[in-house]
Design an enzyme around this catalytic site. Structure first.
Site, PDB file in Angstrom:
ATOM      1  N   ASP A 120      -3.081   2.516  -5.860  1.00  0.00           N
ATOM      2  CA  ASP A 120      -1.960   2.526  -4.909  1.00  0.00           C
ATOM      3  C   ASP A 120      -1.827   1.242  -4.094  1.00  0.00           C
ATOM      4  OD1 ASP A 120      -4.199   2.827  -3.362  1.00  0.00           O
ATOM      5  OD2 ASP A 120      -3.385   4.390  -2.090  1.00  0.00           O
ATOM      6  N   GLU A 121      -2.485   0.173  -4.528  1.00  0.00           N
ATOM      7  CA  GLU A 121      -2.424  -1.076  -3.766  1.00  0.00           C
ATOM      8  C   GLU A 121      -2.252  -2.280  -4.685  1.00  0.00           C
ATOM      9  OE1 GLU A 121      -4.906  -1.022   0.235  1.00  0.00           O
ATOM     10  OE2 GLU A 121      -6.146  -0.971  -1.556  1.00  0.00           O
ATOM     11  N   ASP A 171       0.866  -1.187   0.000  1.00  0.00           N
ATOM     12  CA  ASP A 171       0.000   0.000   0.000  1.00  0.00           C
ATOM     13  C   ASP A 171       0.902   1.235   0.000  1.00  0.00           C
ATOM     14  OD1 ASP A 171      -2.908   0.927   1.985  1.00  0.00           O
ATOM     15  OD2 ASP A 171      -1.607   2.187   0.765  1.00  0.00           O
TER      16      ASP A 171
END
Length: 372
Positions: A114-115, A13
Site C-alpha cells: 500500500d505504499e 500511502d
DNA sequence: AATACCGGCGAGT
DNA sequence: TCATACTCGCCGGTATT
C-alpha cells in the site's frame, strides 16, 4: 562528493488499506468499526489484528493486537465488523493502483502493498508547486478510479516524503519544501523518525537524545560505537533530513511462507506442513518467473524466539521437491542440534516457515511444444 | 585482506 | 489480556579465497 542532486519525490500511502478495501466492496460497513484479522486457527479468536479502520482505531484497536483483545474493546459495539484477511483481493486492488502511480512518475518504487514512491524531478522541473499538483491529481485519480483515499507527502527525498506522509493521515497532503527539512524534523520525538523503533529509542534515551533535533547534533563517535560504522552515521544523516537513496523499482529478493501450528509441537510431523509451504513457494516462483539459490527455514518457539537456518544451493531452482528436500533437512538438523544442546524448552515450536532467497529472473524457457 | 555466507535482530506494513 | 504474515536491511562472526 556524497551530495546528491536536488530531487522532487512523492510518497503515497493508501489509508488503512485492507480495511478500506473491505469498505469499498461492502459500503454498508463504512460507518462501523472494521477490523481485518489474521485468524491463526488455534482457537476461535486466536490471531492478530492486521488493520482497522479509523472508527475502530479511535476506540483503541490497532495493528498487531490480539483479536480477542480487539473483541473485548468492541464488545459493547454490536455493529463492529471482524473480517478475515483476503490478500488476493487486496493485491488485485493494489496492482491496479500501482499501475496508476507508476505511470505518474519519472521513476517508480513500490515500498509495500500500500505504499510507493515516485521521483518527479523531471516531470515537475523541480518546481515544488508543480510536484504538489502532480501529487494532488494522483490522489484524485485514485479516489475516482478505486474509491480509495490516500495520503501523500512531497519532499526532496524519500525519507522526507515518507515523514511528510506520516505527518497527516488519513486523506493527508503534506509538502516539506527543500531547505525546511531540519526545521520539520527537529521537534519530533526520535521514535517518530522512520527507521527508529522502540529498541533504538531505548538506546538513545540515556544519551539524552529524545528529539530528532538532539540526534541531528549527536556525537558521531558515540553513535558509531553504539550502532556500528554504517548505521551510526546514517542515523545522524537521517535526523538532518539527508537521504541520498534513489527511487528505484527493485526486483523482489526473497519470498517466505509461515504458518502457526495448531498447537506447539515438540517433535512435530513437519513433512506435511513443510511440503505445503514449499509447494506454495514454488508456485509463487514459477508464476513470477523467478528462481532461488538459497532455501531457509524459520521457527518461532513457544517463547516467541525466532530461529532460522538456511543453505545456499549451487544452482538456481524453482522446484517444489528441491525446496522441500532442503527445508526438511534443515528442520531435521535443527532438531538434532536442540537435542544435543539439551534445550528442552526450545523444542516447542509455535510457528514454522520456509524462505527462499537469492532470487533471479528465470530464463524464459521454451514451451513443451518446442521439444516434441 | 576482501568477499561470501550465516544466524540474529530490528523495523516496517 | 495474547502475541499474523510477510519484506527488507544491518550487524557480528566465521568460512572461503
Amino acid at each position: 562528493l556524497a551530495s546528491s542532486l536536488p530531487r522532487a519525490v512523492i510518497a503515497l500511502d493508501l489509508d488503512y488499506f485492507y480495511a478500506q478495501c473491505e469498505e469499498v466492496r461492502r459500503p454498508e460497513i463504512k460507518d462501523k468499526p472494521v477490523v481485518v484479522c489474521v485468524f491463526s486457527g488455534r482457537t476461535e479468536d486466536s490471531g492478530a489484528v492486521s488493520t482497522a479502520n479509523y472508527i475502530a482505531r479511535s476506540l483503541g484497536v490497532k495493528s498487531g493486537i490480539p483479536i480477542a483483545f480487539a473483541k473485548r474493546i468492541l464488545k459493547d459495539n454490536q455493529d463492529a465488523v471482524f473480517l478475515p484477511l483476503d490478500m488476493e483481493y487486496y493485491e488485485t486492488v493494489s496492482d491496479r493502483v500501482m499501475d496508476l502511480v507508476r505511470s505518474t512518475g519519472d521513476v517508480f518504487e513500490q515500498a509495500s502493498i500500500d505504499e510507493a514512491y515516485i521521483d518527479v524531478t523531471r516531470k515537475s522541473g523541480l518546481d515544488f508547486q508543480k510536484a504538489a499538483d502532480i501529487a494532488r491529481s494522483l490522489k484524485t485519480e485514485i479516489l475516482h478510479s478505486e474509491k480509495l483515499t490516500s495520503s501523500v507527502g512531497v519532499a526532496s527525498n524519500k525519507l522526507m516524503a515518507k515523514m511528510a506522509v506520516d505527518a497527516k493521515k488519513p486523506d493527508g497532503f503534506t509538502t516539506i519544501l527543500p531547505g525546511k527539512e531540519r526545521e520539520f524534523l527537529a521537534p519530533l520525538p526520535v521514535g517518530k523518525l522512520f527507521g527508529i523503533g522502540p529498541k533504538t529509542e531505548q538506546k538513545l534515551e540515556p544519551l539524552g537524545i529524545v528529539k530528532v533535533g538532539d540526534l541531528a547534533q549527536a556525537d558521531l563517535k558515540i553513535l558509531t560505537n553504539l550502532f556500528g560504522r554504517k548505521l551510526g552515521p546514517t542515523l545522524r544523516e537521517m535526523a538532518n533530513g539527508i537521504d541520498t537513496s534513489p527511487v528505484v523499482e527493485r526486483p523482489i529478493e526473497q519470498l517466505s511462507r509461515i504458518v502457526t501450528l495448531k498447537q506447539d509441537a515438540q517433535v512435530f510431523d513437519f513433512q506435511e506442513v513443510i511440503r505445503a509451504l514449499a509447494d506454495d513457494l514454488s508456485e509463487k516462483l514459477v508464476a513470477s518467473h523467478f528462481t532461488c539459490s538459497n532455501v531457509g527455514i524459520i521457527a518461532i518457539t513457544s517463547e516467541l524466539k525466532i530461529r532460522s537456518r538456511s543453505k545456499s544451493i549451487g544452482s538456481q531452482t524453482q522446484s517444489a521437491d528441491e525446496i522441500f528436500q532442503i527445508a526438511g533437512a534443515l528442520f531435521s538438523s535443527y532438531f538434532h542440534e536442540l537435542q544435543e544442546g539439551g534445550l528442552e524448552k526450545e523444542h516447542r515450536l509455535r510457528r514454522v516457515g520456509v524462505k527462499v532467497t537469492g532470487l533471479e529472473k528465470a530464463e524464459k524457457r521454451g514451451t513443451l511444444e518446442d521439444f516434441v
